[in-house]
Design an enzyme around this catalytic site. Sequence first.
Site, PDB file in Angstrom:
ATOM      1  N   VAL A  46       0.830  -0.977   0.015  1.00 28.40           N
ATOM      2  CA  VAL A  46      -0.065   0.058   0.064  1.00 28.40           C
ATOM      3  C   VAL A  46       0.953   1.391   0.050  1.00 28.40           C
ATOM      4  O   VAL A  46       0.569   2.175  -0.726  1.00 28.40           O
ATOM      5  CB  VAL A  46      -1.005   0.044   1.293  1.00 28.40           C
ATOM      6  CG1 VAL A  46      -1.575   1.303   1.325  1.00 28.40           C
ATOM      7  CG2 VAL A  46      -1.794  -1.089   1.258  1.00 28.40           C
ATOM      8  N   LYS A  99      -7.501  -1.573   9.603  1.00 35.42           N
ATOM      9  CA  LYS A  99      -8.381  -1.799  10.170  1.00 35.42           C
ATOM     10  C   LYS A  99      -8.591  -2.581  11.732  1.00 35.42           C
ATOM     11  O   LYS A  99      -9.413  -2.350  12.477  1.00 35.42           O
ATOM     12  CB  LYS A  99      -9.653  -2.610   9.327  1.00 35.42           C
ATOM     13  CG  LYS A  99      -8.865  -3.987   8.769  1.00 35.42           C
ATOM     14  CD  LYS A  99      -8.266  -3.828   7.360  1.00 35.42           C
ATOM     15  CE  LYS A  99      -7.343  -5.025   7.120  1.00 35.42           C
ATOM     16  NZ  LYS A  99      -6.992  -4.826   5.905  1.00 35.42           N
ATOM     17  N   ILE A 124     -13.079   1.273  -2.260  1.00 39.45           N
ATOM     18  CA  ILE A 124     -14.628   1.882  -2.221  1.00 39.45           C
ATOM     19  C   ILE A 124     -14.777   2.873  -1.112  1.00 39.45           C
ATOM     20  O   ILE A 124     -14.286   2.799   0.024  1.00 39.45           O
ATOM     21  CB  ILE A 124     -15.641   0.825  -2.192  1.00 39.45           C
ATOM     22  CG1 ILE A 124     -15.531  -0.325  -2.992  1.00 39.45           C
ATOM     23  CG2 ILE A 124     -17.195   1.365  -2.122  1.00 39.45           C
ATOM     24  CD1 ILE A 124     -16.177  -1.800  -2.807  1.00 39.45           C
ATOM     25  N   GLY A 129      -0.391  -9.490  -3.096  1.00 45.71           N
ATOM     26  CA  GLY A 129      -0.414  -8.422  -2.080  1.00 45.71           C
ATOM     27  C   GLY A 129      -1.921  -8.309  -1.413  1.00 45.71           C
ATOM     28  O   GLY A 129      -2.170  -7.185  -0.932  1.00 45.71           O
ATOM     29  N   GLU A 162      -3.326 -10.322   4.350  1.00 47.57           N
ATOM     30  CA  GLU A 162      -2.652  -9.825   5.498  1.00 47.57           C
ATOM     31  C   GLU A 162      -1.434 -10.606   5.733  1.00 47.57           C
ATOM     32  O   GLU A 162      -1.270 -11.798   4.924  1.00 47.57           O
ATOM     33  CB  GLU A 162      -3.368  -9.855   6.527  1.00 47.57           C
ATOM     34  CG  GLU A 162      -5.055  -9.042   6.481  1.00 47.57           C
ATOM     35  CD  GLU A 162      -4.627  -7.620   6.227  1.00 47.57           C
ATOM     36  OE1 GLU A 162      -3.871  -6.935   7.118  1.00 47.57           O
ATOM     37  OE2 GLU A 162      -5.481  -7.451   5.176  1.00 47.57           O
ATOM     38  N   ASP A 215     -10.467 -10.391   9.760  1.00 44.72           N
ATOM     39  CA  ASP A 215     -10.403  -9.096   8.963  1.00 44.72           C
ATOM     40  C   ASP A 215     -11.821  -8.811   8.522  1.00 44.72           C
ATOM     41  O   ASP A 215     -11.965  -7.315   8.500  1.00 44.72           O
ATOM     42  CB  ASP A 215      -9.458  -9.506   7.458  1.00 44.72           C
ATOM     43  CG  ASP A 215      -9.269  -8.115   6.701  1.00 44.72           C
ATOM     44  OD1 ASP A 215      -8.460  -7.466   7.263  1.00 44.72           O
ATOM     45  OD2 ASP A 215     -10.006  -8.191   5.730  1.00 44.72           O
ATOM     46  N   LYS A 221     -13.762  -5.129   9.747  1.00 47.61           N
ATOM     47  CA  LYS A 221     -14.347  -4.097   8.858  1.00 47.61           C
ATOM     48  C   LYS A 221     -15.731  -4.102   9.294  1.00 47.61           C
ATOM     49  O   LYS A 221     -16.283  -2.787   8.974  1.00 47.61           O
ATOM     50  CB  LYS A 221     -14.142  -4.430   7.369  1.00 47.61           C
ATOM     51  CG  LYS A 221     -12.717  -4.301   7.123  1.00 47.61           C
ATOM     52  CD  LYS A 221     -12.151  -5.413   5.621  1.00 47.61           C
ATOM     53  CE  LYS A 221     -10.715  -5.147   5.309  1.00 47.61           C
ATOM     54  NZ  LYS A 221     -10.460  -6.181   4.088  1.00 47.61           N
TER      55      LYS A 221
HETATM   56  P1  NDP Z   1       2.863  -5.032   3.567  1.00 47.66           P
HETATM   57  O1  NDP Z   1       3.406  -5.955   4.363  1.00 47.66           O
HETATM   58  O2  NDP Z   1       3.242  -5.157   2.224  1.00 47.66           O
HETATM   59  O3  NDP Z   1       3.993  -3.617   4.088  1.00 47.66           O
HETATM   60  C1  NDP Z   1       4.140  -3.030   5.238  1.00 47.66           C
HETATM   61  C2  NDP Z   1       5.056  -2.104   5.318  1.00 47.66           C
HETATM   62  O4  NDP Z   1       5.306  -1.685   6.699  1.00 47.66           O
HETATM   63  C3  NDP Z   1       6.561  -2.581   4.947  1.00 47.66           C
HETATM   64  O5  NDP Z   1       7.169  -1.466   4.104  1.00 47.66           O
HETATM   65  C4  NDP Z   1       7.343  -2.705   6.225  1.00 47.66           C
HETATM   66  O6  NDP Z   1       8.671  -2.666   5.884  1.00 47.66           O
HETATM   67  C5  NDP Z   1       6.728  -1.908   7.210  1.00 47.66           C
HETATM   68  N1  NDP Z   1       6.597  -2.189   8.326  1.00 47.66           N
HETATM   69  C6  NDP Z   1       6.095  -3.059   9.115  1.00 47.66           C
HETATM   70  N2  NDP Z   1       6.332  -3.176  10.216  1.00 47.66           N
HETATM   71  C7  NDP Z   1       7.247  -2.091  10.535  1.00 47.66           C
HETATM   72  C8  NDP Z   1       8.041  -1.530  11.776  1.00 47.66           C
HETATM   73  N3  NDP Z   1       7.580  -2.044  13.137  1.00 47.66           N
HETATM   74  N4  NDP Z   1       8.599  -0.597  11.598  1.00 47.66           N
HETATM   75  C9  NDP Z   1       8.525   0.063  10.395  1.00 47.66           C
HETATM   76  N5  NDP Z   1       8.237  -0.313   9.468  1.00 47.66           N
HETATM   77  C10 NDP Z   1       7.566  -1.521   9.517  1.00 47.66           C
HETATM   78  O7  NDP Z   1       1.553  -4.455   3.995  1.00 47.66           O
HETATM   79  P2  NDP Z   1       0.533  -3.878   3.120  1.00 47.66           P
HETATM   80  O8  NDP Z   1       0.976  -2.693   2.584  1.00 47.66           O
HETATM   81  O9  NDP Z   1      -0.379  -4.827   2.495  1.00 47.66           O
HETATM   82  O10 NDP Z   1      -0.432  -3.453   4.334  1.00 47.66           O
HETATM   83  C11 NDP Z   1      -0.332  -2.236   5.203  1.00 47.66           C
HETATM   84  C12 NDP Z   1      -1.658  -1.762   5.838  1.00 47.66           C
HETATM   85  O11 NDP Z   1      -2.595  -1.551   5.036  1.00 47.66           O
HETATM   86  C13 NDP Z   1      -2.108  -3.066   6.848  1.00 47.66           C
HETATM   87  O12 NDP Z   1      -2.700  -2.359   8.079  1.00 47.66           O
HETATM   88  C14 NDP Z   1      -3.124  -3.731   5.968  1.00 47.66           C
HETATM   89  O13 NDP Z   1      -4.151  -4.314   6.755  1.00 47.66           O
HETATM   90  C15 NDP Z   1      -3.654  -2.498   5.253  1.00 47.66           C
HETATM   91  N6  NDP Z   1      -4.493  -2.907   4.141  1.00 47.66           N
HETATM   92  C16 NDP Z   1      -3.845  -3.689   3.037  1.00 47.66           C
HETATM   93  C17 NDP Z   1      -4.644  -3.654   1.904  1.00 47.66           C
HETATM   94  C18 NDP Z   1      -3.967  -4.366   0.834  1.00 47.66           C
HETATM   95  O14 NDP Z   1      -4.286  -4.928  -0.233  1.00 47.66           O
HETATM   96  N7  NDP Z   1      -2.589  -4.838   0.983  1.00 47.66           N
HETATM   97  C19 NDP Z   1      -5.544  -3.122   1.339  1.00 47.66           C
HETATM   98  C20 NDP Z   1      -6.470  -2.293   2.688  1.00 47.66           C
HETATM   99  C21 NDP Z   1      -5.531  -2.017   3.888  1.00 47.66           C
HETATM  100  P3  NDP Z   1       9.559  -3.488   5.005  1.00 47.66           P
HETATM  101  O15 NDP Z   1       9.473  -3.124   3.677  1.00 47.66           O
HETATM  102  O16 NDP Z   1      11.119  -3.017   5.350  1.00 47.66           O
HETATM  103  O17 NDP Z   1       9.243  -4.978   5.487  1.00 47.66           O
HETATM  104  N1  HSE Z   2      -6.531  -8.680   3.395  1.00 45.42           N
HETATM  105  C1  HSE Z   2      -7.439  -7.671   3.025  1.00 45.42           C
HETATM  106  C2  HSE Z   2      -8.248  -8.250   1.914  1.00 45.42           C
HETATM  107  C3  HSE Z   2      -6.543  -6.174   2.511  1.00 45.42           C
HETATM  108  O1  HSE Z   2      -8.058  -9.199   1.148  1.00 45.42           O
HETATM  109  O2  HSE Z   2      -9.493  -7.678   1.771  1.00 45.42           O
HETATM  110  C4  HSE Z   2      -7.642  -5.293   2.095  1.00 45.42           C
HETATM  111  O3  HSE Z   2      -8.236  -4.841   3.230  1.00 45.42           O
END
Ligand code: NDP
Ligand code: HSE
Length: 428
Positions: free
Chosen positions: A14, A105, A136, A187, A190, A201, A205
């Site tokens: 994200v 969430k 959405i 991606g 979770e 999850d 929501k």
């Molecule tokens: P990722 O695992 O892809 O990314 C997490 C990022 O956070 C990475 O860059 C990681 O670092 C960094 N990170 C994790 N822990 C720490 C920490 N303790 N200190 C510093 N940096 C940290 O997750 P997503 O991008 O998929 O998801 C992020 C959030 O968005 C979550 O809350 C998820 O539930 C929510 N979300 C995700 C969606 C999706 O489609 N993926 C959709 C809607 C919500 P590094 O890169 O070095 O590992």
């Molecule tokens: N893991 C979540 C999903 C990401 O599959 O809907 C979006 O919140």
Amino acid sequence: MKPVKVGLLGLGTVGTGVVRIVEGNQEDLSSQVGSPIVIERIAVKNTEKARDIEVDAAIITDDPWEVIRDPEIDVIVEVMGGIAGTKEYILEALERGKHIVTANKDLMALHGSEILAKAQEKQCDVFYEASVAGGIPIIRTLIEGFSSDKIVKIMGIVNGTTNYILSKMSQEGASYLDVLKEAQELGYAESDPTSDVEGLDAARKMAILGTLGFRTNVELSDVSVSGISGVSKEDIAFAKRLGYEMKLLGIAESHEDEFSISVQPTMIRASHPIASVNGVYNAVYVYGQAVGETMFYGAGAGAMPTATSIVADLVAVIKNLKLGVNGLKQIVPYKQKKLKSDEDIFYKNFLLLHVDDKAGVLAKITQVFAEYDVSLDSVVQQANSHNPDAEIIIVTHNASKASMNKVMRHLEQLKVIHRIKSHYRVEG
Ligand code: NDP
Ligand code: HSE
């Protein structure tokens, strides 16, 4: 024009999308808000990791506190996930007068009320549009679009991973584990996909949507949850044969200010618009007393759809900054919480039973339903060449959850039933 400076916590799926949109749409965004938007600092876990985008190494740190404590930063965008530690970062950022945009969430469902109270105290914004149904704009819709109405029902496919899995199992006969792996690679899942497949999850929501829709403080423990790990290809095939699709549905219903809220694999009538929502797409069906039926559809996960919601929240924060109205548009749940009892929750049920193939068995089984006043819509018995037992498929009329619990406990004791193979809620 003084730039607005953003601190980004997380540069994964994200976070990368957020950087792409802020950089790619900079001209349009800055003309909307009247200032350039600059990503000032980014915290990640591993600063050595190769990234999909080019980012100046000088702005990357592995210490989120450096971002939170940076006095130059106006807004924190939290896309790293996590609960306890992340809550501390956010509370401290609010203490320092920084606004928050988050996709988290887990955090909002568990600690949303505490975070929002802090935000109000500090006159800061906390926006979390991306936390439910990715791209959405359902949170803004419930807060603003339906502010005039009384919401009676919210029914949603709010987890992209499980919808992707169920769709592929249904349309391509793919295996559960193979598709889960694909969803992880894309991606969508979770970091621990158990929370996707076991419904947690989606439950988080639904707690957020219930709070906004019913204007009461819905907690995670108010949501009854079951996931899709027990759903088989055979169950999906049965659903199709009877004119249904299998979906992981969140269902929140309110009547005279008492509500129920649940997440479970559900057989939904194939003609219902939500039944044709496939792949990573999400949909939220909202029924309002005045507006009637509405439905909102779009990608529920993935980098760019999710980042769209986040950057829209960022724009809203900056517009509020310009107007000096941050922290003033919070929704405060004001209604006393009243949960429906199991006697007042009604739905249809599908059961698949493996039973002795001999005379009188069907009568014994239907007698149990009659004993608890559960009326049957259809009963079909069939032989199965792979199974020496007979298979009985039962669909009930609307029955209370309390009565069905009694039926299930009684059926479990019946010697003629070898196995209660499946039990699903039926909608539509
Ligand atoms: P990722 O695992 O892809 O990314 C997490 C990022 O956070 C990475 O860059 C990681 O670092 C960094 N990170 C994790 N822990 C720490 C920490 N303790 N200190 C510093 N940096 C940290 O997750 P997503 O991008 O998929 O998801 C992020 C959030 O968005 C979550 O809350 C998820 O539930 C929510 N979300 C995700 C969606 C999706 O489609 N993926 C959709 C809607 C919500 P590094 O890169 O070095 O590992
Ligand atoms: N893991 C979540 C999903 C990401 O599959 O809907 C979006 O919140």
